[in-house]
Every structure is written in C-alpha cells, then in structure tokens.
Design an enzyme around this catalytic site. Structure first.
Site, PDB file in Angstrom:
ATOM      1  N   TYR A  55       0.842  -1.206   0.000  1.00  0.00           N
ATOM      2  CA  TYR A  55       0.000   0.000   0.000  1.00  0.00           C
ATOM      3  C   TYR A  55       0.874   1.252   0.000  1.00  0.00           C
ATOM      4  O   TYR A  55       1.597   1.518   0.963  1.00  0.00           O
ATOM      5  CB  TYR A  55      -0.933   0.035   1.214  1.00  0.00           C
ATOM      6  N   HIS A 132      -0.426 -12.174   1.409  1.00  0.00           N
ATOM      7  CA  HIS A 132      -1.454 -11.309   0.817  1.00  0.00           C
ATOM      8  C   HIS A 132      -2.219 -12.008  -0.313  1.00  0.00           C
ATOM      9  O   HIS A 132      -3.419 -11.841  -0.472  1.00  0.00           O
ATOM     10  CB  HIS A 132      -0.765 -10.047   0.296  1.00  0.00           C
ATOM     11  N   SER A 221     -13.093  -4.801   2.507  1.00  0.00           N
ATOM     12  CA  SER A 221     -14.099  -4.118   1.671  1.00  0.00           C
ATOM     13  C   SER A 221     -15.535  -4.485   2.076  1.00  0.00           C
ATOM     14  O   SER A 221     -16.347  -4.863   1.229  1.00  0.00           O
ATOM     15  CB  SER A 221     -13.859  -4.409   0.187  1.00  0.00           C
ATOM     16  N   PRO A 222     -15.849  -4.389   3.367  1.00  0.00           N
ATOM     17  CA  PRO A 222     -17.211  -4.730   3.814  1.00  0.00           C
ATOM     18  C   PRO A 222     -18.265  -3.749   3.292  1.00  0.00           C
ATOM     19  O   PRO A 222     -19.458  -4.046   3.343  1.00  0.00           O
ATOM     20  CB  PRO A 222     -17.105  -4.650   5.349  1.00  0.00           C
ATOM     21  N   LEU A 223     -17.793  -2.593   2.785  1.00  0.00           N
ATOM     22  CA  LEU A 223     -18.718  -1.628   2.181  1.00  0.00           C
ATOM     23  C   LEU A 223     -18.650  -1.704   0.666  1.00  0.00           C
ATOM     24  O   LEU A 223     -19.108  -0.789  -0.034  1.00  0.00           O
ATOM     25  CB  LEU A 223     -18.380  -0.208   2.667  1.00  0.00           C
ATOM     26  N   ARG A 225     -16.274  -1.231  -1.263  1.00  0.00           N
ATOM     27  CA  ARG A 225     -15.492  -0.087  -1.757  1.00  0.00           C
ATOM     28  C   ARG A 225     -16.370   1.138  -1.994  1.00  0.00           C
ATOM     29  O   ARG A 225     -16.215   1.842  -2.978  1.00  0.00           O
ATOM     30  CB  ARG A 225     -14.735  -0.469  -3.025  1.00  0.00           C
ATOM     31  N   LEU A 228     -21.746   0.161  -1.029  1.00  0.00           N
ATOM     32  CA  LEU A 228     -22.744  -0.057   0.016  1.00  0.00           C
ATOM     33  C   LEU A 228     -22.874   1.135   0.971  1.00  0.00           C
ATOM     34  O   LEU A 228     -23.128   0.952   2.166  1.00  0.00           O
ATOM     35  CB  LEU A 228     -22.389  -1.327   0.804  1.00  0.00           C
TER      36      LEU A 228
HETATM   37  P1  ATR Z   1     -11.708  -0.917   1.456  1.00  0.00           P
HETATM   38  O1  ATR Z   1     -11.608  -2.209   2.180  1.00  0.00           O
HETATM   39  O2  ATR Z   1     -11.094  -0.987   0.125  1.00  0.00           O
HETATM   40  O3  ATR Z   1     -11.271   0.270   2.238  1.00  0.00           O
HETATM   41  P2  ATR Z   1     -14.557  -0.518   2.008  1.00  0.00           P
HETATM   42  O4  ATR Z   1     -14.228  -0.525   3.446  1.00  0.00           O
HETATM   43  O5  ATR Z   1     -15.587  -1.473   1.527  1.00  0.00           O
HETATM   44  O6  ATR Z   1     -13.257  -0.752   1.122  1.00  0.00           O
HETATM   45  O7  ATR Z   1     -15.000   0.928   1.547  1.00  0.00           O
HETATM   46  C1  ATR Z   1     -14.164   2.035   1.595  1.00  0.00           C
HETATM   47  C2  ATR Z   1     -14.810   3.164   0.845  1.00  0.00           C
HETATM   48  O8  ATR Z   1     -16.038   3.504   1.489  1.00  0.00           O
HETATM   49  C3  ATR Z   1     -13.992   4.417   0.802  1.00  0.00           C
HETATM   50  O9  ATR Z   1     -14.184   4.996  -0.476  1.00  0.00           O
HETATM   51  C4  ATR Z   1     -14.610   5.305   1.884  1.00  0.00           C
HETATM   52  O10 ATR Z   1     -14.525   6.660   1.511  1.00  0.00           O
HETATM   53  P3  ATR Z   1     -14.027   7.791   2.559  1.00  0.00           P
HETATM   54  O11 ATR Z   1     -12.563   7.643   2.643  1.00  0.00           O
HETATM   55  O12 ATR Z   1     -14.469   9.040   1.890  1.00  0.00           O
HETATM   56  O13 ATR Z   1     -14.730   7.527   3.850  1.00  0.00           O
HETATM   57  C5  ATR Z   1     -16.043   4.867   1.872  1.00  0.00           C
HETATM   58  N1  ATR Z   1     -16.667   4.926   3.219  1.00  0.00           N
HETATM   59  C6  ATR Z   1     -16.259   4.322   4.333  1.00  0.00           C
HETATM   60  N2  ATR Z   1     -17.120   4.533   5.343  1.00  0.00           N
HETATM   61  C7  ATR Z   1     -18.106   5.332   4.838  1.00  0.00           C
HETATM   62  C8  ATR Z   1     -19.289   5.899   5.394  1.00  0.00           C
HETATM   63  N3  ATR Z   1     -19.631   5.685   6.654  1.00  0.00           N
HETATM   64  N4  ATR Z   1     -20.056   6.656   4.568  1.00  0.00           N
HETATM   65  C9  ATR Z   1     -19.713   6.875   3.270  1.00  0.00           C
HETATM   66  N5  ATR Z   1     -18.620   6.354   2.700  1.00  0.00           N
HETATM   67  C10 ATR Z   1     -17.811   5.582   3.479  1.00  0.00           C
END
Ligand code: ATR
Length: 346
Positions: A55, A132, A221-223, A225, A228
């Site tokens: 990273y 990884h 990536s529970p959101l 990316r 969600l």
């Molecule tokens: P990763 O594992 O790749 O970090 P993720 O956790 O699924 O992926 O999602 C990360 C993304 O969700 C990021 O683009 C983050 O954007 P910000 O840096 O602007 O927060 C976004 N994200 C995380 N939490 C959020 C929330 N509560 N509301 C809106 N966007 C959110």
C-alpha cells in the site's frame, strides 16, 4: 471484542483498513491527517489496524508505524494495539504494469524485515502477518509456513494469516504451520473480500473451514469499496487515479444494477433510522467469527462506522438482506482477476 483465532490477541468488533490513506482511491491523504485518524479510531475503541507492504509502496506501513509510535509514546501499551500487515504481492514503482506473487521462504523472511523497518522500532513486531495472495496455486505454502514459523520463533510476528486463499490451501497451510511450530501455532486469520455485495466465501467453503478450525475471518471491503454507502452515484465522482474506475462492478449497466440493490438496503436503513453503510457493516458483524475492516479517510465516516456496532438486526432483517442479489460485475479488473486466480468467480 473477540480473540483472533486461538491467539491472545483481543480485537475490537471492527478494525480499520488503512490502505486508502496512501493509495488506490485517489491521492494519498496528508500524513498528519492520516495519523490523527488512526489515533481517533483507537480512542474510540478500534484497536485492530490493517496495512500491507504494497500500500503506497510501503508508505502506508510508515504512517501506521508513526501513528502507533505516537500512541505508545503517549502511554498506550503496545500490547493493546493489533497491527496486521501482509506480504506476497510484487509491485514495482518504476514499472506500474508489473504485478505478481511470491510466497517463497526467502521472500517472506525479507519482506517481514523490510515491513518491520518501515513500521519503526516503537512497533517492534507485527501482530498478524498474512500472505497477501497465494502464489503458484499454493505450491509455495510449505516454505512460506516454514518462514512464518521462524518469524514467530524470532518474535517478529505474533500470528499468521492468509488472504484470499481457498479451503484446500487454508487446511494445508494450517497443518504445515502446526507442524513447523510443534503445535504451538495454527493459522489465526483468513482475510478475503466479504460484504452484502461479495458473498463468495459463503459458498466456496472458506467461511465453513474457518469456523471448523477456529480461524477468525477478516472481511475486507465490507462496504464494497463504497458501493454499500449509497453515496456513490456515478464513477465520474471518482478521482481520475481511483482504481475503482477499472473495476467492472463500478461500470455502466453493472453499476446501475448495483445501485438498485443499494436502494433495497436504503428501505431498511430508513426504517431503522441508520445509514446504508451501518446496515452493511452490522450485517457483517452479525456473522459469527467475522471481523470487518472498513476503510475510510474521513473522521465522520469513521465514527459512523464505529457506531454500526450498536445497530442490531433481527432474524427477519438478516433474512431480507441475505436474499438480496450479490453485485453484478467482477470485483477486480479482468487482468487482476487472472493474476490472483479469481477467474472462476462470477
Ligand atoms: P476498502 O476495504 O477498500 O477500504 P470498504 O471498506 O468497503 O473498502 O470501503 C471504503 C470506501 O467507502 C472508501 O471509499 C470510503 O470513503 P471515505 O474515505 O471518503 O470515507 C467509503 N466509506 C467508508 N465509510 C463510509 C461511510 N460511513 N459513509 C460513506 N462512505 C464511506
């Protein structure tokens, strides 16, 4: 809080994914802001921080190391912080097209040494060290676990994990690690992508074997990316250097179909008076033996994600969410799916 695998590492119900602070979702954050965010997470109960050597070509480990050093210098016991890092993906800053995997003995040993140097002497050791990606379809697992066993014996790492491994490789790595550590250690964690949009691990045996063997499953990536969160309307919102532009599920018709899934989740969020992201995180946290590591670069989002711990879902609500369609479109570009051996995935 829960133990990671059968170790004594006691992790918060969610961790913090630090990747986007350095790379991939546009430009890196100013370092001071990133350090402040990590410290904010810790002061709000998050003690499990996820990074990797690739990273920001090492920058992410450097900044996490600085944040942890600052916490330790202000009196926080190092043992109360869990640092997870990873090795096994090869990149080259001078050749951005270069991507590969290596799990060889020498590579694992050397990568750990370099990661520790970047993380700083205040950090001292890596709590959870993952491969990884699995190289050569698992052909190097035996030597990788031999290297990991030595790193454990040298107190350079406290526990071992795999990322994006299949159940056969998980079982084999676990057996080999037990052998090389004379039964003292087994695999502590497996990390893969897992969310309402990406549910492969429910069907490919990964979650099942983790539960059977007492391995914690860490959901990255529970959101999905940011899919969600309901905040992303179009890929045009993303920075020109945001890697999600290359990901099929953020493109064209796929993206529109995925937004329709989010619309369904919005109905439940509105009913419960919380955000879509909180529903998505709560759903992951309701899965036994699973810890999500959402990533964020913003304090407001961090605090909102932490508050998802308070969102309780009934069995009917879980059923409703379980019945939603998974995302349309693959989770990485075609080229990356090939390199990582994910080609069979829908
Ligand atoms: P990763 O594992 O790749 O970090 P993720 O956790 O699924 O992926 O999602 C990360 C993304 O969700 C990021 O683009 C983050 O954007 P910000 O840096 O602007 O927060 C976004 N994200 C995380 N939490 C959020 C929330 N509560 N509301 C809106 N966007 C959110």
């Amino acid at each position: 809080m829960s133990k990671i695998g059968k170790t004594n590492l006691n992790a918060s119900n969610q961790g913090l994914g630090c990747m986007a602070m350095s790379e991939f979702y546009g430009d890196p954050m100013p370092e001071e802001q990133a350090i402040a965010l990590i410290k904010k997470a810790f002061s709000n109960g998050v003690n499990f921080f996820d990074t990797a050597d690739i990273y920001g070509y090492g920058d992410n480990e450097v900044l996490l190391g600085r944040a942890v050093a600052s916490l330790v210098n202000s009196g926080v016991a190092r043992e109360n912080i869990i640092i997870a890092s990873k090795c096994g993906i090869i990149r080259d800053k001078n050749d951005l097209t270069k991507r590969g995997t290596d799990n060889s003995y020498q590579y694992v040993k050397e990568s750990c040494k370099k990661s520790l140097a970047r993380l700083s002497s205040s950090v001292g050791y890596i709590d959870l060290y993952y491969l990884h990606r699995i190289a050569e379809n698992g052909a190097q697992i035996e030597e990788a676990m031999r290297a990991m066993a030595e790193l454990l014996a040298e107190n350079k790492i406290k526990a071992v994990g795999l990322s994006e491994a299949n159940p056969i490789i998980i079982a084999n790595a676990n057996k080999v690690l037990i052998h090389y550590t004379q039964g003292i250690h087994q695999l502590a964690a497996v990390q893969s992508e897992y969310s309402l949009m990406t549910r492969n691990v429910e069907n490919n045996g990964v979650l099942a074997i983790c539960r059977k063997l007492g391995i914690t499953f860490v959901a990255y990536s529970p959101l999905s990316r940011a899919l969600l969160t309901g905040k992303l309307e179009s890929a045009e919102q993303l920075a020109k250097n945001d890697f999600r532009r290359s990901v099929p599920r953020f493109q064209g018709e796929n993206f529109e179909k995925n937004k329709a899934i989010v619309k369904e989740i919005r109905k439940l969020a509105e009913k419960k008076g919380c955000s879509i992201a909180q529903i998505a995180l709560a759903w992951v946290m309701h899965q036994p033996g699973v810890i999500p590591i959402p990533g964020t670069t913003k304090e407001a989002n961090l605090l909102s994600n932490i508050a998802a711990d308070e969102v309780k879902l009934s069995s009917e609500e879980i059923l409703f969410l379980n019945k939603l369609n998974p995302a349309q479109g693959t989770r990485y570009s075609e080229a990356a799916m090939k390199i990582y051996g994910f080609e069979g995935e829908l």
